[in-house]
Design an enzyme around this catalytic site. Sequence first.
Site, PDB file in Angstrom:
ATOM      1  CB  SER A  41       7.538  15.583   3.913  1.00 53.14           C
ATOM      2  OG  SER A  41       6.623  16.545   3.465  1.00 53.14           O
ATOM      3  CB  SER A  59       4.904  19.405   2.277  1.00 54.63           C
ATOM      4  OG  SER A  59       3.814  18.530   2.150  1.00 54.63           O
ATOM      5  CE  LYS A 100      -4.016  14.607   7.039  1.00 49.74           C
ATOM      6  NZ  LYS A 100      -4.473  14.015   5.780  1.00 49.74           N
ATOM      7  CG  ASN A 151      -5.225  19.206   4.866  1.00 49.06           C
ATOM      8  OD1 ASN A 151      -6.275  19.812   5.048  1.00 49.06           O
ATOM      9  ND2 ASN A 151      -4.605  19.195   3.703  1.00 49.06           N
ATOM     10  CG  ASP A 170      -6.211  15.894   2.635  1.00 53.54           C
ATOM     11  OD1 ASP A 170      -5.290  16.368   1.947  1.00 53.54           O
ATOM     12  OD2 ASP A 170      -6.020  15.316   3.725  1.00 53.54           O
ATOM     13  N   GLY A 228     -10.373   0.964   2.745  1.00 53.97           N
ATOM     14  CA  GLY A 228      -9.812   1.586   3.942  1.00 53.97           C
ATOM     15  C   GLY A 228     -10.818   2.519   4.578  1.00 53.97           C
ATOM     16  N   GLY A 233      -9.686   4.896   7.309  1.00 51.07           N
ATOM     17  CA  GLY A 233      -8.928   5.775   8.205  1.00 51.07           C
ATOM     18  C   GLY A 233      -9.214   7.237   7.914  1.00 51.07           C
ATOM     19  CB  ALA A 290      -6.851   9.338   3.485  1.00 51.17           C
ATOM     20  NE  ARG A 326      -5.569  -3.741   8.092  1.00 52.92           N
ATOM     21  CZ  ARG A 326      -4.256  -3.758   7.991  1.00 52.92           C
ATOM     22  NH1 ARG A 326      -3.661  -4.675   7.243  1.00 52.92           N
ATOM     23  NH2 ARG A 326      -3.518  -2.886   8.629  1.00 52.92           N
TER      24      ARG A 326
HETATM   25  P1  NAP Z   1      -4.765   6.045   8.458  1.00 54.74           P
HETATM   26  O1  NAP Z   1      -5.657   7.035   9.148  1.00 54.74           O
HETATM   27  O2  NAP Z   1      -3.717   5.338   9.229  1.00 54.74           O
HETATM   28  O3  NAP Z   1      -5.778   4.965   7.789  1.00 54.74           O
HETATM   29  C1  NAP Z   1      -5.314   3.880   7.045  1.00 54.74           C
HETATM   30  C2  NAP Z   1      -6.458   2.903   6.760  1.00 54.74           C
HETATM   31  O4  NAP Z   1      -5.952   1.875   5.903  1.00 54.74           O
HETATM   32  C3  NAP Z   1      -7.017   2.177   7.978  1.00 54.74           C
HETATM   33  O5  NAP Z   1      -8.369   1.870   7.727  1.00 54.74           O
HETATM   34  C4  NAP Z   1      -6.172   0.906   8.017  1.00 54.74           C
HETATM   35  O6  NAP Z   1      -6.788  -0.170   8.676  1.00 54.74           O
HETATM   36  C5  NAP Z   1      -6.111   0.591   6.557  1.00 54.74           C
HETATM   37  N1  NAP Z   1      -4.965  -0.236   6.169  1.00 54.74           N
HETATM   38  C6  NAP Z   1      -3.667  -0.031   6.469  1.00 54.74           C
HETATM   39  N2  NAP Z   1      -2.892  -0.981   5.855  1.00 54.74           N
HETATM   40  C7  NAP Z   1      -3.751  -1.785   5.163  1.00 54.74           C
HETATM   41  C8  NAP Z   1      -3.565  -2.935   4.349  1.00 54.74           C
HETATM   42  N3  NAP Z   1      -2.353  -3.436   4.104  1.00 54.74           N
HETATM   43  N4  NAP Z   1      -4.665  -3.522   3.815  1.00 54.74           N
HETATM   44  C9  NAP Z   1      -5.894  -3.025   4.061  1.00 54.74           C
HETATM   45  N5  NAP Z   1      -6.144  -1.943   4.837  1.00 54.74           N
HETATM   46  C10 NAP Z   1      -5.066  -1.325   5.377  1.00 54.74           C
HETATM   47  O7  NAP Z   1      -4.009   6.735   7.229  1.00 54.74           O
HETATM   48  P2  NAP Z   1      -4.574   7.899   6.306  1.00 54.74           P
HETATM   49  O8  NAP Z   1      -4.289   9.227   6.873  1.00 54.74           O
HETATM   50  O9  NAP Z   1      -5.988   7.549   5.974  1.00 54.74           O
HETATM   51  O10 NAP Z   1      -3.613   7.762   5.011  1.00 54.74           O
HETATM   52  C11 NAP Z   1      -3.718   6.615   4.175  1.00 54.74           C
HETATM   53  C12 NAP Z   1      -2.875   6.806   2.909  1.00 54.74           C
HETATM   54  O11 NAP Z   1      -3.399   7.866   2.132  1.00 54.74           O
HETATM   55  C13 NAP Z   1      -1.405   7.156   3.188  1.00 54.74           C
HETATM   56  O12 NAP Z   1      -0.592   6.407   2.310  1.00 54.74           O
HETATM   57  C14 NAP Z   1      -1.320   8.623   2.851  1.00 54.74           C
HETATM   58  O13 NAP Z   1      -0.025   9.013   2.362  1.00 54.74           O
HETATM   59  C15 NAP Z   1      -2.339   8.720   1.716  1.00 54.74           C
HETATM   60  N6  NAP Z   1      -2.862  10.079   1.568  1.00 54.74           N
HETATM   61  C16 NAP Z   1      -2.618  10.707   0.382  1.00 54.74           C
HETATM   62  C17 NAP Z   1      -3.091  11.996   0.196  1.00 54.74           C
HETATM   63  C18 NAP Z   1      -2.809  12.685  -1.115  1.00 54.74           C
HETATM   64  O14 NAP Z   1      -2.839  13.933  -1.146  1.00 54.74           O
HETATM   65  N7  NAP Z   1      -2.578  11.963  -2.195  1.00 54.74           N
HETATM   66  C19 NAP Z   1      -3.813  12.652   1.192  1.00 54.74           C
HETATM   67  C20 NAP Z   1      -4.060  11.971   2.389  1.00 54.74           C
HETATM   68  C21 NAP Z   1      -3.571  10.668   2.567  1.00 54.74           C
HETATM   69  P3  NAP Z   1      -6.249  -0.719  10.100  1.00 54.74           P
HETATM   70  O15 NAP Z   1      -6.752   0.269  11.127  1.00 54.74           O
HETATM   71  O16 NAP Z   1      -6.848  -2.061  10.168  1.00 54.74           O
HETATM   72  O17 NAP Z   1      -4.746  -0.713  10.024  1.00 54.74           O
END
Ligand code: NAP
Length: 305
Positions: A18, A20, A74, A95, A110, A139, A141, A143, A163
Amino acid sequence: MDKKTFHFGLTGYPLAHSLSPALHDAALAATGLEGSYDLFPISPLPDGFDDLAALVNRVHTGQLDGLNVTIPHKQSVLQFVEECSPAVKRVGAANVIYRLNGHLVAENTDIPAFKEDLNTWLSDFTSEFLPPRRALVLGAGGAARSVVDALLSDTWKVVIAARNLQQAVDLCASLSPYYPTGGLDTTTLTAPALKKLEPPFLIVNTTPAGMWPDTDLSPWPDGLALPETSFVYDLVYNPAETALVKAARAVPIPALSGGGMLIGQAALAFTLWTGRPAPKQVMRRVFDQKAGLAEKPSSKRGSLL
Ligand code: NAP
């Protein structure tokens, strides 16, 4: 009177690598405040239920002045707070936890952080490069919820590609009531489905595909060219230049990764917790050093390709 010492922290699981603590330690030092930022790894619920409840209670009792929350807590953290901000109510995820007028409040920084970073970046381009505000979000999820909310509130039309189509449909169903004028659609994250869409102006990756250590992965389907008129924003910030960002710059189309959003959400949390403006430039320098960008100015934010 003794000088106040601030205590902040981050919970999630896992928490290795992290950035942070480094961002907040630098912000405290630059602002002349005493304090610390600790990591509190807690297992997903139900195993981590008691630990998460006890940690959030430390914000209630004043032992902690602020808590950041990341995957997988979260959403589950909301059951332990007294108030949710309007943004948290819309997207169902927080967050940041802090105390306000004696109440335990959940906030989502966020959403404004993504919005501000995106708009600052786009403002670098002249309006001839800014066609209709059509976005494709990869995606569905946690974020993606924040990103889609930010885009809809800024009058973008959004297609969510996942997906697992049901996940995108569920996201669409939960956010649509807040945006009755529409503008939200879903599709599967496959080459044939994306080919059928009108070329989006903005492609936002909200999946973890490409995040360290799987740095060769891209969420963009194999065999499908990136549209030559699109811009790419990748929320992944580690590595600073993801496989998707590299592919976009090779087209070449403008691309940016998520460091600015990371710094933005941390800066907003810092201000909620301390009441002070956050030293964003200092935080940016720390991020660049930690992400290995300091020696590569061409890949810093603001560069067009
Ligand atoms: P999450 O809740 O686990 O959601 C991930 C999403 O991506 C789900 O829809 C998942 O689908 C899909 N996914 C995972 N692997 C995939 C792949 N190879 N191909 C296609 N779809 C895929 O995670 P999250 O909290 O949304 O975070 C996602 C990313 O955003 C992380 O890398 C995180 O570090 C980044 N993020 C960055 C910031 C920033 O400040 N820059 C802020 C928040 C998040 P399935 O359910 O089918 O696995």
